[in-house]
Design a protein around this motif. Structure first.
Motif, PDB file in Angstrom:
ATOM      1  N   GLY A  27      67.898   7.042  31.221  1.00  0.00           N
ATOM      2  CA  GLY A  27      67.190   6.085  32.073  1.00  0.00           C
ATOM      3  C   GLY A  27      67.011   6.601  33.486  1.00  0.00           C
ATOM      4  N   THR A  28      68.072   7.232  34.011  1.00  0.00           N
ATOM      5  CA  THR A  28      67.995   7.773  35.374  1.00  0.00           C
ATOM      6  C   THR A  28      66.899   8.819  35.495  1.00  0.00           C
ATOM      7  N   PHE A  29      66.897   9.765  34.569  1.00  0.00           N
ATOM      8  CA  PHE A  29      65.907  10.839  34.639  1.00  0.00           C
ATOM      9  C   PHE A  29      64.497  10.331  34.328  1.00  0.00           C
ATOM     10  N   ALA A  30      64.353   9.487  33.313  1.00  0.00           N
ATOM     11  CA  ALA A  30      63.026   8.995  32.928  1.00  0.00           C
ATOM     12  C   ALA A  30      62.397   8.192  34.053  1.00  0.00           C
ATOM     13  N   SER A  90      85.436   8.433  39.754  1.00  0.00           N
ATOM     14  CA  SER A  90      84.034   8.724  39.462  1.00  0.00           C
ATOM     15  C   SER A  90      83.113   8.153  40.534  1.00  0.00           C
ATOM     16  N   GLN A  91      83.450   6.944  41.006  1.00  0.00           N
ATOM     17  CA  GLN A  91      82.657   6.313  42.064  1.00  0.00           C
ATOM     18  C   GLN A  91      82.689   7.142  43.337  1.00  0.00           C
ATOM     19  N   VAL A  92      83.870   7.640  43.683  1.00  0.00           N
ATOM     20  CA  VAL A  92      84.004   8.461  44.887  1.00  0.00           C
ATOM     21  C   VAL A  92      83.186   9.749  44.748  1.00  0.00           C
ATOM     22  N   MET A  93      83.231  10.365  43.567  1.00  0.00           N
ATOM     23  CA  MET A  93      82.495  11.604  43.365  1.00  0.00           C
ATOM     24  C   MET A  93      80.993  11.381  43.507  1.00  0.00           C
ATOM     25  N   LEU A  94      80.489  10.284  42.947  1.00  0.00           N
ATOM     26  CA  LEU A  94      79.062   9.977  43.061  1.00  0.00           C
ATOM     27  C   LEU A  94      78.658   9.778  44.519  1.00  0.00           C
ATOM     28  N   ALA A  95      79.562   9.149  45.299  1.00  0.00           N
ATOM     29  CA  ALA A  95      79.228   8.849  46.693  1.00  0.00           C
ATOM     30  C   ALA A  95      79.437  10.048  47.619  1.00  0.00           C
ATOM     31  N   ALA A  96      80.456  10.874  47.316  1.00  0.00           N
ATOM     32  CA  ALA A  96      80.842  11.928  48.262  1.00  0.00           C
ATOM     33  C   ALA A  96      80.227  13.289  47.959  1.00  0.00           C
ATOM     34  N   PHE A  97      79.925  13.564  46.693  1.00  0.00           N
ATOM     35  CA  PHE A  97      79.477  14.916  46.365  1.00  0.00           C
ATOM     36  C   PHE A  97      78.166  15.311  47.044  1.00  0.00           C
ATOM     37  N   PRO A  98      77.158  14.423  47.162  1.00  0.00           N
ATOM     38  CA  PRO A  98      75.934  14.837  47.861  1.00  0.00           C
ATOM     39  C   PRO A  98      76.202  15.356  49.271  1.00  0.00           C
ATOM     40  N   VAL A 124      68.533  18.528  42.266  1.00  0.00           N
ATOM     41  CA  VAL A 124      69.624  19.465  41.993  1.00  0.00           C
ATOM     42  C   VAL A 124      70.964  18.736  42.031  1.00  0.00           C
ATOM     43  N   ILE A 125      71.150  17.889  43.041  1.00  0.00           N
ATOM     44  CA  ILE A 125      72.416  17.162  43.167  1.00  0.00           C
ATOM     45  C   ILE A 125      72.613  16.197  42.003  1.00  0.00           C
ATOM     46  N   GLN A 126      71.570  15.436  41.661  1.00  0.00           N
ATOM     47  CA  GLN A 126      71.677  14.498  40.548  1.00  0.00           C
ATOM     48  C   GLN A 126      71.889  15.232  39.230  1.00  0.00           C
ATOM     49  N   GLY A 127      71.228  16.367  39.071  1.00  0.00           N
ATOM     50  CA  GLY A 127      71.421  17.157  37.862  1.00  0.00           C
ATOM     51  C   GLY A 127      72.840  17.676  37.735  1.00  0.00           C
ATOM     52  N   THR A 128      73.410  18.078  38.871  1.00  0.00           N
ATOM     53  CA  THR A 128      74.797  18.552  38.864  1.00  0.00           C
ATOM     54  C   THR A 128      75.752  17.439  38.467  1.00  0.00           C
ATOM     55  N   LEU A 129      75.573  16.266  39.058  1.00  0.00           N
ATOM     56  CA  LEU A 129      76.417  15.116  38.719  1.00  0.00           C
ATOM     57  C   LEU A 129      76.199  14.670  37.272  1.00  0.00           C
ATOM     58  N   ALA A 130      74.966  14.839  36.789  1.00  0.00           N
ATOM     59  CA  ALA A 130      74.672  14.436  35.412  1.00  0.00           C
ATOM     60  C   ALA A 130      75.455  15.264  34.404  1.00  0.00           C
ATOM     61  N   ALA A 131      75.879  16.469  34.799  1.00  0.00           N
ATOM     62  CA  ALA A 131      76.670  17.306  33.892  1.00  0.00           C
ATOM     63  C   ALA A 131      77.962  16.607  33.493  1.00  0.00           C
ATOM     64  N   SER A 132      78.510  15.792  34.407  1.00  0.00           N
ATOM     65  CA  SER A 132      79.728  15.050  34.064  1.00  0.00           C
ATOM     66  C   SER A 132      79.441  14.005  32.995  1.00  0.00           C
ATOM     67  N   HIS A 191      79.583  24.372  39.921  1.00  0.00           N
ATOM     68  CA  HIS A 191      79.815  22.922  39.969  1.00  0.00           C
ATOM     69  C   HIS A 191      79.324  22.243  38.694  1.00  0.00           C
ATOM     70  N   ILE A 192      78.218  22.701  38.153  1.00  0.00           N
ATOM     71  CA  ILE A 192      77.703  22.117  36.915  1.00  0.00           C
ATOM     72  C   ILE A 192      78.716  22.293  35.787  1.00  0.00           C
ATOM     73  N   LEU A 193      79.264  23.515  35.662  1.00  0.00           N
ATOM     74  CA  LEU A 193      80.260  23.775  34.617  1.00  0.00           C
ATOM     75  C   LEU A 193      81.525  22.953  34.849  1.00  0.00           C
ATOM     76  N   ASN A 194      81.940  22.842  36.112  1.00  0.00           N
ATOM     77  CA  ASN A 194      83.163  22.097  36.419  1.00  0.00           C
ATOM     78  C   ASN A 194      82.977  20.603  36.154  1.00  0.00           C
ATOM     79  N   PHE A 195      81.822  20.051  36.544  1.00  0.00           N
ATOM     80  CA  PHE A 195      81.573  18.633  36.274  1.00  0.00           C
ATOM     81  C   PHE A 195      81.509  18.364  34.769  1.00  0.00           C
ATOM     82  N   PHE A 196      80.941  19.312  34.031  1.00  0.00           N
ATOM     83  CA  PHE A 196      80.918  19.161  32.569  1.00  0.00           C
ATOM     84  C   PHE A 196      82.343  19.141  32.021  1.00  0.00           C
ATOM     85  N   PHE A 197      83.199  20.025  32.533  1.00  0.00           N
ATOM     86  CA  PHE A 197      84.604  20.072  32.111  1.00  0.00           C
ATOM     87  C   PHE A 197      85.316  18.760  32.447  1.00  0.00           C
ATOM     88  N   ILE A 198      85.105  18.260  33.661  1.00  0.00           N
ATOM     89  CA  ILE A 198      85.717  16.989  34.061  1.00  0.00           C
ATOM     90  C   ILE A 198      85.230  15.863  33.159  1.00  0.00           C
TER      91      ILE A 198
END
Length: 324
Positions: A50-53, A148-156, A170-178, A225-232
């Protein structure tokens, strides 16, 4: 817009306990973990899709506007609103297709005086206070979603400070990996919890979350970061699926809805508190990396406590899959 968003949140608060309560009713205790894994995976996939579409459609309608006013933007993106309305109608149709497995209880009445005085809240929290397993499971979920809330707010802001990345895609895509990681983690949790709740993956998931959060501030590339967020995310999926199943399994049938509503209440209070903490750090102009280390330390404490609480389960799980 804020008022109607508030009403949507109220609808969600009523909808969620019924949804998770029906998982136990429809799937039974043997398939509880697998059903929760499926629901979690589908939910996260729907959020990401939904976010991406809608972002793509928004950009399509927004593109070409020169010096747009608020009225111009609203007129351009109005079709998005009607898509949401169509989705909600489809949701309603599906809700009516859910079978009625329990008889209505017309004698029950909602008491507004009890609600406003706090007596209803005290009564609804009693099942949580009585059962230690439910209480600890709810606490674990509250900490996970708060982090998770903190990461969404602070990572950008962190990405801008350390990587000089300001592109929202790019930022949303990185977070989407999680989110993608949570889907994989939920599927793994379902596979490892066939016909029972595999509690050994709870400390495994908690430890993975703590490790991922601790190495996050030192990563210096978007790919890292993408790989790390996927791992998390994978660790998070392993963590939350059995915890949700534990709450449903240990809640008495007549108190299931109350317990799940209390779970949502505590989670949202925790998430709001962490969001206030994030806003306070930003207002005080403290480096975002320090906030991330604080969150990582909290996750480490939670992971250590989880391992201490489930040592036999973790050891049994590891030995079983080493010998299989």
């Amino acid at each position: 817009a804020f008022a109607l968003t508030f009403l949507l949140a109220v609808q969600s608060a009523i909808y969620s306990p019924a949804k998770y309560g029906y998982i136990k009713v429809l799937a039974g205790n043997e398939l509880l973990s697998q059903a929760n894994a499926l629901v979690q995976a589908v939910t996260i996939f729907a959020i990401l899709a939904g976010t991406f579409a809608f972002s793509i459609i928004f950009e399509y309608y927004y593109d070409g506007l020169v010096a747009p006013t608020s009225a111009d933007i609203l007129l351009r993106i109005a079709p998005l609103g009607w898509v949401l309305v169509a989705n909600s109608v489809f949701e309603l149709i599906l809700a009516y297709r859910i079978p009625e497995l329990e008889k209505p209880r017309p004698t029950l009445r909602f008491s507004w005086p009890d609600y406003f005085s706090g007596r209803a809240l005290k009564h609804n929290l009693q099942p949580l206070a009585r059962n230690r397993i439910i209480r600890l499971s709810i606490l674990g979920l509250a900490v996970f979603w708060s982090i998770s809330q903190v990461m969404l707010a602070a990572f950008p802001a962190f990405a801008k400070e350390t990587l000089a990345v300001t592109n929202t895609v790019v930022i949303q895509g990185t977070l989407a990996a999680s989110g993608i990681g949570i889907i994989f983690g939920a599927i793994l949790a379902g596979r490892w919890s066939r016909h029972y709740i595999e509690t050994g993956i709870i400390p495994l998931g908690a430890s993975g979350i703590a490790i991922g959060l601790f190495i996050l501030p030192g990563i210096e590339s978007v790919a890292g970061h993408i790989l790390n967020f996927f791992f998390i995310g994978v660790a998070g999926g392993l963590f939350i699926v059995p915890l949700n199943a534990m709450i449903q399994f240990h809640a008495a049938d007549e108190e299931l809805g109350t317990v799940l509503a209390g779970n949502n209440l505590i989670q949202n209070i925790a998430m709001l508190s962490f969001l206030v903490l994030t806003a306070t750090v930003a207002y005080a102009d403290i480096e975002t990396s320090k906030l991330l280390f604080l969150v990582a330390a909290l996750a480490l404490l939670g992971g250590a406590y989880t391992v201490w609480s489930f040592p036999q389960s973790l050891l049994r799980f590891v030995i079983t899959y080493m010998l299989s």
